[in-house]
Design a protein around this motif. Structure first.
Motif, short mmCIF file in Angstrom:
data_model
loop_
_atom_site.label_atom_id
_atom_site.label_comp_id
_atom_site.label_asym_id
_atom_site.label_seq_id
_atom_site.Cartn_x
_atom_site.Cartn_y
_atom_site.Cartn_z
N THR A 86 0.11 -18.40 -34.24
CA THR A 86 -0.97 -17.57 -33.69
C THR A 86 -0.48 -16.18 -33.34
OG1 THR A 86 -2.03 -19.55 -32.76
CG2 THR A 86 -2.73 -17.43 -31.88
N THR A 87 0.72 -16.10 -32.78
CA THR A 87 1.29 -14.80 -32.40
C THR A 87 1.54 -13.93 -33.62
OG1 THR A 87 2.32 -15.76 -30.43
CG2 THR A 87 3.23 -13.68 -31.25
N VAL A 118 -16.41 -9.30 -28.95
CA VAL A 118 -17.31 -10.42 -28.66
C VAL A 118 -16.56 -11.71 -28.31
CG1 VAL A 118 -19.01 -11.98 -29.69
CG2 VAL A 118 -19.30 -9.51 -29.89
N PRO A 119 -15.49 -12.09 -29.06
CA PRO A 119 -14.81 -13.35 -28.71
C PRO A 119 -14.28 -13.41 -27.29
CG PRO A 119 -14.13 -12.61 -30.89
CD PRO A 119 -14.94 -11.50 -30.30
N LEU A 120 -14.08 -12.24 -26.65
CA LEU A 120 -13.57 -12.25 -25.28
C LEU A 120 -14.62 -12.71 -24.27
CD1 LEU A 120 -11.44 -8.97 -25.06
CD2 LEU A 120 -10.65 -11.32 -25.36
N VAL A 121 -15.88 -12.54 -24.59
CA VAL A 121 -16.94 -12.91 -23.65
C VAL A 121 -17.58 -14.25 -24.00
CG1 VAL A 121 -17.43 -10.49 -23.13
CG2 VAL A 121 -18.68 -11.61 -24.97
N ILE A 122 -17.17 -14.86 -25.09
CA ILE A 122 -17.68 -16.17 -25.46
C ILE A 122 -16.79 -17.25 -24.83
CG2 ILE A 122 -18.12 -17.77 -27.36
CD1 ILE A 122 -18.67 -15.43 -29.15
N PHE A 167 -9.72 -15.01 -30.66
CA PHE A 167 -9.85 -14.18 -29.46
C PHE A 167 -8.54 -13.53 -29.02
CE2 PHE A 167 -8.73 -18.37 -27.88
CZ PHE A 167 -7.89 -18.12 -26.82
N ILE A 168 -7.41 -14.12 -29.38
CA ILE A 168 -6.13 -13.54 -28.98
C ILE A 168 -5.88 -12.24 -29.74
CG2 ILE A 168 -3.63 -13.90 -29.03
CD1 ILE A 168 -4.11 -16.80 -28.36
N THR A 169 -6.36 -12.16 -30.98
CA THR A 169 -6.21 -10.93 -31.76
C THR A 169 -6.86 -9.75 -31.05
OG1 THR A 169 -6.21 -12.16 -33.83
CG2 THR A 169 -6.67 -9.83 -33.98
N PHE A 222 1.65 -15.24 -27.26
CA PHE A 222 2.35 -16.52 -27.23
C PHE A 222 1.96 -17.32 -25.98
CE2 PHE A 222 5.79 -19.48 -26.53
CZ PHE A 222 6.13 -19.89 -27.81
N LEU A 223 1.94 -16.65 -24.83
CA LEU A 223 1.60 -17.34 -23.59
C LEU A 223 0.17 -17.85 -23.60
CD1 LEU A 223 3.31 -15.13 -20.85
CD2 LEU A 223 3.90 -17.46 -21.50
N MET A 224 -0.76 -17.00 -24.06
CA MET A 224 -2.16 -17.42 -24.08
C MET A 224 -2.38 -18.58 -25.04
SD MET A 224 -4.42 -13.95 -23.76
CE MET A 224 -5.86 -14.97 -23.47
N SER A 225 -1.69 -18.56 -26.17
CA SER A 225 -1.82 -19.66 -27.12
C SER A 225 -1.18 -20.93 -26.57
CB SER A 225 -1.16 -19.27 -28.46
OG SER A 225 -1.13 -20.38 -29.34
#
Length: 287
Positions: A86-87, A118-122, A167-169, A222-225
């Motif tokens: 993901t990172t 948008v993915p940040l608010v979903i 969303f991490i992107t 990395f941490l968020m994933s």
């Protein structure tokens, strides 16, 4: 508080008390988790029965420690694989996004920028369910019409990576874009005037300038994933990352080994956060 405005001693005391209570509220649950990871009891609760390292180093049930627990260690390894993939995807696409939105001017740019956010608010659950329904529908159609079975479209690690990447992107893009916005483009222009190609100018001047932001974005990604649960829960298959393995373990009954895992995760996250702060710190030169 503004230094130039006189402040009463009562206000200063109240403000200091508020800050102290606020940080106590944040830290106390973490301290409790750490303490119970050393409790010599089969349950992570009071009373305190003495200190032990069994929940870290224990080799036999029912006191099997994290370092000898194959299921949880397998979850750690799966999480590392997912977080690494993901990172790499997120930072690579985020770097391209940063140049696209900060350097280029094209029709629909503002619309695309909003869509990127948008993915940040979903909610993560909704995002995971949406990806699962879409991928399953595509897989079913391919199987029904042409007899093509694509396992990557079924619940599994590939979908987990794609779901987290969605969303991490965006977060990585915002981190890199913020630094790219401060870059002096005249440096690139000077390199071009001296005969360098556009690729050489970007590779030797712009990317080194962006290195702290790229490393910071990679650490955050990395941490968020690694610690993601909501989206992962909707998309996971038989190979469970650590967060899902811990959730399954909690359903069976909690033991202090979960506290031990949480303590190690806090230590790991703290170290990565410290590295992120260090790499993004501006260099200090000697006068």
């Amino acid at each position: 508080m503004i230094p130039s405005i006189p402040i009463s001693r009562r206000f200063q005391t109240t403000y200091a008390l508020y800050v102290g209570v606020f940080f106590l509220y944040l830290l106390l649950p973490l301290v409790v988790v750490i303490l119970f990871s050393f409790n010599d009891s089969l349950f992570p609760s009071l009373p305190w029965k003495g200190a032990t390292l069994d929940w870290y180093l224990g080799a036999r049930e029912p006191r099997l420690g994290i370092f000898n627990d194959g299921e949880l260690l397998g979850g750690v390894w799966t999480s590392i694989i997912v977080a690494s993939a993901t990172t790499l995807l997120s930072v690579g696409v985020a770097l391209c996004n940063a140049f696209l939105f900060e350097r280029e001017h094209f029709f629909g740019k503002n619309f695309l920028y909003v869509m990127m956010l948008v993915p940040l608010v979903i909610p993560g659950v909704i995002l995971g369910v949406s990806i699962l329904i879409f991928s399953s529908s595509v897989a079913n159609q391919l199987d029904d019409l042409w007899g093509i079975e694509i396992e990557g479209l079924r619940p599994g690690l590939l979908l987990v990576v794609l779901g987290q990447f969605a969303f991490i992107t965006t977060i990585s893009t915002l981190v890199i874009s913020a630094r790219l916005r401060k870059f002096d483009q005249s440096l690139e222009e000077a390199a071009l005037n001296l005969g360098a190609s556009r690729f050489t100018a970007v590779a030797t001047i712009t990317l080194p300038y962006l290195k702290p932001a790229i490393l910071g974005a990679a650490i955050v990604s990395f941490l968020m994933s690694f610690e993601n649960f909501n989206t992962t829960l909707m998309l996971v298959g038989s190979d469970a990352p650590l967060t899902i393995a811990m959730f399954d373990r909690l359903k069976e009954g909690s033991t202090p080994v979960i506290n031990a895992v949480s303590t190690l995760l806090m230590l790991f996250s703290g170290l990565l956060a410290a590295v992120s702060i260090f790499v993004q710190r501006p260099p200090t030169g000697k006068n």
